[in-house]
Design a protein around this motif. Sequence first.
Motif, PDB file in Angstrom:
ATOM      1  N   SER A 121       0.893  -1.168   0.108  1.00  0.00           N
ATOM      2  CA  SER A 121      -0.004  -0.057   0.162  1.00  0.00           C
ATOM      3  C   SER A 121       0.958   1.287  -0.161  1.00  0.00           C
ATOM      4  O   SER A 121       0.591   2.127  -0.627  1.00  0.00           O
ATOM      5  CB  SER A 121      -0.938   0.059   1.185  1.00  0.00           C
ATOM      6  OG  SER A 121      -0.191  -0.273   2.421  1.00  0.00           O
ATOM      7  N   ASP A 122       2.001   1.190   0.657  1.00  0.00           N
ATOM      8  CA  ASP A 122       2.888   2.366   0.717  1.00  0.00           C
ATOM      9  C   ASP A 122       3.482   2.583  -0.679  1.00  0.00           C
ATOM     10  O   ASP A 122       3.856   3.663  -1.057  1.00  0.00           O
ATOM     11  CB  ASP A 122       3.975   2.177   1.825  1.00  0.00           C
ATOM     12  CG  ASP A 122       3.411   2.138   3.153  1.00  0.00           C
ATOM     13  OD1 ASP A 122       2.385   2.743   3.422  1.00  0.00           O
ATOM     14  OD2 ASP A 122       3.973   1.535   4.159  1.00  0.00           O
ATOM     15  N   ALA A 157       2.120   1.571  -3.414  1.00  0.00           N
ATOM     16  CA  ALA A 157       1.049   2.183  -4.432  1.00  0.00           C
ATOM     17  C   ALA A 157       0.883   3.645  -4.409  1.00  0.00           C
ATOM     18  O   ALA A 157       0.541   4.263  -5.357  1.00  0.00           O
ATOM     19  CB  ALA A 157      -0.203   1.288  -4.230  1.00  0.00           C
ATOM     20  N   ASN A 158       0.980   4.220  -3.207  1.00  0.00           N
ATOM     21  CA  ASN A 158       0.758   5.311  -2.771  1.00  0.00           C
ATOM     22  C   ASN A 158       1.891   6.408  -2.785  1.00  0.00           C
ATOM     23  O   ASN A 158       1.473   7.623  -2.266  1.00  0.00           O
ATOM     24  CB  ASN A 158      -0.165   5.514  -1.510  1.00  0.00           C
ATOM     25  CG  ASN A 158      -1.578   5.189  -1.827  1.00  0.00           C
ATOM     26  OD1 ASN A 158      -2.452   5.979  -2.570  1.00  0.00           O
ATOM     27  ND2 ASN A 158      -2.239   4.046  -1.535  1.00  0.00           N
ATOM     28  N   THR A 181       1.132   1.509  -9.518  1.00  0.00           N
ATOM     29  CA  THR A 181      -0.050   1.614  -8.376  1.00  0.00           C
ATOM     30  C   THR A 181      -1.319   0.969  -8.894  1.00  0.00           C
ATOM     31  O   THR A 181      -1.833   0.301  -7.854  1.00  0.00           O
ATOM     32  CB  THR A 181      -0.274   3.342  -8.456  1.00  0.00           C
ATOM     33  OG1 THR A 181       0.917   4.206  -8.079  1.00  0.00           O
ATOM     34  CG2 THR A 181      -1.248   3.575  -7.717  1.00  0.00           C
TER      35      THR A 181
END
Lengths: 760, 332, 243
Positions: free
Chosen positions: B77-78, B80-81, B93
């Motif tokens: 998640s980190d 992708a963001n 992403t």
Amino acid sequence: MTETGKPIDRVDGRLKVTGAAKYAAEYNQPQMAYAFPVRSTIANGTIASVDTNAALQSPGVLMVLTHENAPRLKALDPQELSQAGGRLGENLVPLQDGRVHYFGQFIGVVVAETYEQARHAAGLVRVAYAEEKPAIDFETELLKGFRPETAQGQPAQLNTGQAAPLLAAAPVKIERTYTTPTENHHPMELHSTIAIWEGANKLIVHESTQSVMTVRAVVAYFFSLKPENVRVLAPYIGGGFGSKGNPWTNIVLAVMAGQAVNRPVKLVITRHMMQTNVGRRSETKQQVALGAGSDGKLAVMRHHNNSYSNLTQYFERSGSPTEVLYSAPLREITYQVARLNIGASTFVRAPGDAPGSFALESAMDELAYELKIDPVEFRVINHTTTDPLSKLPYSSEHLIECYRTGAEKFGWARRKQQPRQTRDGRYLVGYGTAAATYPASRASASARVRLAADGRVIVQSATLDLGTGTYTIMAQTAADALGVSVERIAVEIGDSDLPPAPVSARSITTASVLPAVLAACEMLRKDLMQLATADAKSKLNGVNPAEIIFSDAKFFARSDRSKSDSYSDILRRNNKTALEACTTAMPASGSGLGAPGASCILAPTDSEENSDAQKYSFHSFGAQFAEVRVDEDLGLIRVKRFTTVHDVGRIMNEKTARSQIIGSVTYALGETLMEETLFDKRFGNPVTRTLADYHVPVNLDVPPIDVHFIGKPDPHISPIGARGLGEIASVGVAAAVANAVFNATGKRIRDLPITPDKLL
Amino acid sequence: MRPFQYTKVNDASAAVQAVSANANSQFLAGGTNLIDLMKEDVACPVELVDITRLNLTQISTVAESGNLSIGALAKNSDTANHPVVRQNYPLLTQAILAGASGQIRNMATNGGNLNQRTRCSYFYDTAMPCNKRELGSGCGALEGINRYHAIFGWSEQCVAVYPSDMAIALAALDAIVQVQRADGTQRTIAFADYHRLPENNPEKDNSLNPGELITAIELPTNNFADRSYYLKVRDRSSYAFALVSVAAALEMDGNQIQQARVAMGGVAHKPWRALEAEEFLTGKTATAANFQAAAEAEMRQAKPLEHNQFKVELGKRIIARALMQAMNDGRA
Amino acid sequence: MRIRLRRRRFGQLLIVGTVMTTVGNWMKRSIAQTSSPASPISSSQSNGVNVALSVNGTFHSLTLEPRVTLLDALREHIGLTGSKKGCDHGQCGACTVLMDGRRVLSCLTLLATCEGSDVTTIEGLAQGDDLHPMQAAFIKHDGFQCGYCTPGQICSAIAVLNEAHNGEVSYVTTDVRQEPRSVQLSDDEIRERMSGNICRCGAYPNIVAAIREVHTGEAEAQSWQFAGETETAMFDALEMRTE
């Protein structure tokens, strides 16, 4: 305003959002051991040998039970068990012999100090089999299958062979085959048991069940205990949808394990076992033939139903909606059942009617297209106000109003009759509809009400709340019947020591239990009123009871409201700490579905109500409307919105009722679009083993669902007039969606689920 | 799940030493796949070496090359963001976010994502034959239920597919895998060489040697950010593995395709670079007809099994659609 | 009948503050409110791993086998049963908890890896009698039926709003290249971001309504519609209650 019908918040809501509501596996005991089942890895054969040495050597292991060393339980005589109020999901008592009937069958159980130890050691049990070729292929085995003679006491085969000449003569007809796959219930809570033996003859069982009474009867039967010495508790259960309706072998296994190690034992089955050991909806193959005149009037309906079964008399009655809907003069409904080496088939939300309506209501749509008649109008043309089989009028029936309301709310008029006429960007847009029907059952149930001098009320029954709202609507019913506020009422259910109630299945709870609550409250109110009118110190002394009304925990004289007496005062003056009433409400039909015997005083029923069963046919009705968007290139369907209208009698709580309907539609959307259990025909194992490959709907799959109720009480089902509504909204959903897909694309899908590959 | 020894380490050298020393030892990072496999008794390590505290979470630009280095232990998640990933590698992403769920992406690491094992049901069920789990036991899926299985590059030994979404984008972006060897030295593996086809050794998913640890994944600079899209078709709208997915990226020179990248998920034992399609597109104009022809070219070599023939037609359509959406800011 | 009953260990739960000596194969299990000694870097399977962590603001020190998951530790050892076991394989979301503020699946998290972590479960959300706004919204919008997935749904929903506040994107976000900034979630964004929490009762539309209300801060009424005239009054005697 009265409480009944109001969309009040669930009375158990706070417990559920704070994690304080406790489910069966959450009653840890001192000295508790953990049990983990050993499963067969073949689907047919016998166990040749078992080697438990490695498991027994494994750290923490207390015991390994297999058919070689397990205690011998009372032999199963289904009739005797039934008379004792017990039923089983499958007629199989675990660890009594070495026979293997299906893949994943429980053939042993390991008990250890910790869950991790038990789970690991279960994998260390070595089993050798004498394997036989399993019967897994549905098509092949159907040919060798059987034609059941009866279903729930009624003839199963109807007018066999009589439709052919009428079909031959019909000016317009269709004949189509529809298939639905094996489906599993998968409630979120795994089936869980904590068995606590208190000495040799007494037992407490925490169980995730839809019927504490049935579990009590089954455990008492197999372990030769007095039923009153078995207490089954299930104040909260994490969904059921039928899988927890009848006890399965895991319960017997847990109780056996607890007895063997003489300690409390917890047994929680895994998600994999939910695929193999706690029932399923059979695959169906249904051949539907409809014949009509060019005016659209149905002349004949034929519905031939194929399903499979094992270790049970149960079979999927997918012809059920064809018994109830439409006015065709002749209907032929027949059944063929295959025996497969798969665990038992059982009832899954809207049994019979959910898969059956996919076939019937798809066929109705197909015939409407043949006739070039609007599908709603086609259904109206063929509407019947009487039960086509019994010829009795329906107790309360507003199906045409469902169609009309649904069509209006949905905007059905915008639908194009010809497929492929509406686009939205890359999507093809389609509208579809279907009728819904479900039997309105009621069984005998008992309830006890206790009013304490401090004004608090306790309402009790051995019924359950599966998430249906039972707690809340029992409180609302008692609030109105006693004239006290809901906040003052505590509801206690899910305990087999309480007055008995039927299994919470077949949408029966509301119709059965609330009349018992109502009757108990009325009896209590009358007793209390009598105390007041007979009491010289009461302002109501000598007032004619017919002239007394009640509200806010007080009685009032109708003509002079200054003459009043509070419940608390009445009790105190009579030196009573509490007053209690317990009644059993028998349904008009005297249905055998209920808990055996009347444990309490029989509630008075007027003669009219008791004769209703012979005068009316009891069913609920509804209409379903779906809008779909189909991305034809990729085979993707998005149900954009759904309108659902139901005629289910009185609504007891608009909020929980609406949630039930939304939930039923969602459940059926899963069956329509993605749910399917696949078996490897060589091994008999479900290849869809877990929730990673048995897909159920996720949040993004579910559109806004517009719910409407007709809301007219059924005057014949009970003094309350509420029928059940936990299943009817699952009926017709698949057909409405498939019909919408046809309207969008011109492609008719007759094989559920409608996965992307089928639309390419 | 078998009992195992749990060892916590604080640096990469200690980690590779611990795992090299013990043939039945495994690294534990996010655990989202490994713990699952251990519960199924498919993975049975006798030791888990917990590498979650290792300092391998940075996402930063490599000065010399300009490549973006994403740490092996950075969470999905980190990653992708991360602002740079979102700005310069939006394909990555999207691919990460197409997989699993928010909770799992918060746990799963980038290195672990690459090393995910197949979700083939026969692999997961210890009662079933599976050469990947137990070499020589046979392939249960070859003549079993194989709707989810491979249409490219499978062998008689194994027809499983590789399940990651993230890796499909990494394949399209020609990522480079940085590995620390058992002896402490570093080596790099081109992404195309990282995962492998099953051939006669389906038990081996990738080209890592025992004890080797992924430390980072590097993304070369590219001109795809304006024209890329990750498209996934699955049996429900979210939280499901792909039937077929496509990572598509185009570098345009006016109306002409300078460079095309197409990688497919759900079709092979590894991320499947659609090289035929890429080659066809190079120098062509970005039209629906060309996208379709490229897709046709790629799918000609497909060899479907009994239950997954639909993947061939779906493959053609999803390649063409993904390319179109890459051209149109994600819109079809 | 042959039953072999063997006792290799007993698994009594030791209460607060007690330390049990390990003897041979016996397993040490304790819940202590006191600070634990330095946790062993490595421990053999028989000795267990000591882990100190905070759960809902309370310090816990446990020594358990390394194969115990956070979920089982919470439910079977710490006595917090609010986090649910729905699948035990990361496929349903019922076990969702907040770890150091982020949503994770406790069924796929080994307790051994939680040293020093700050875990919040459903039991830690309300402040005394005051429900967390998300809990209150779930009640108001009937965002559950059986309640079994609910703790996971609520933990997840709270995290979703934090993620949106941090500008995180999702697979249904049209433009992932936008500058990270607090985003307003559409219904489809909420649905996608909540898709890792399965609700088999099918309360999804109500869950979306509850999250939307907390997200926007604007109270929403639910519309209750009957097709025709409704008949709810059951008792004549109740007429006066409306007065």
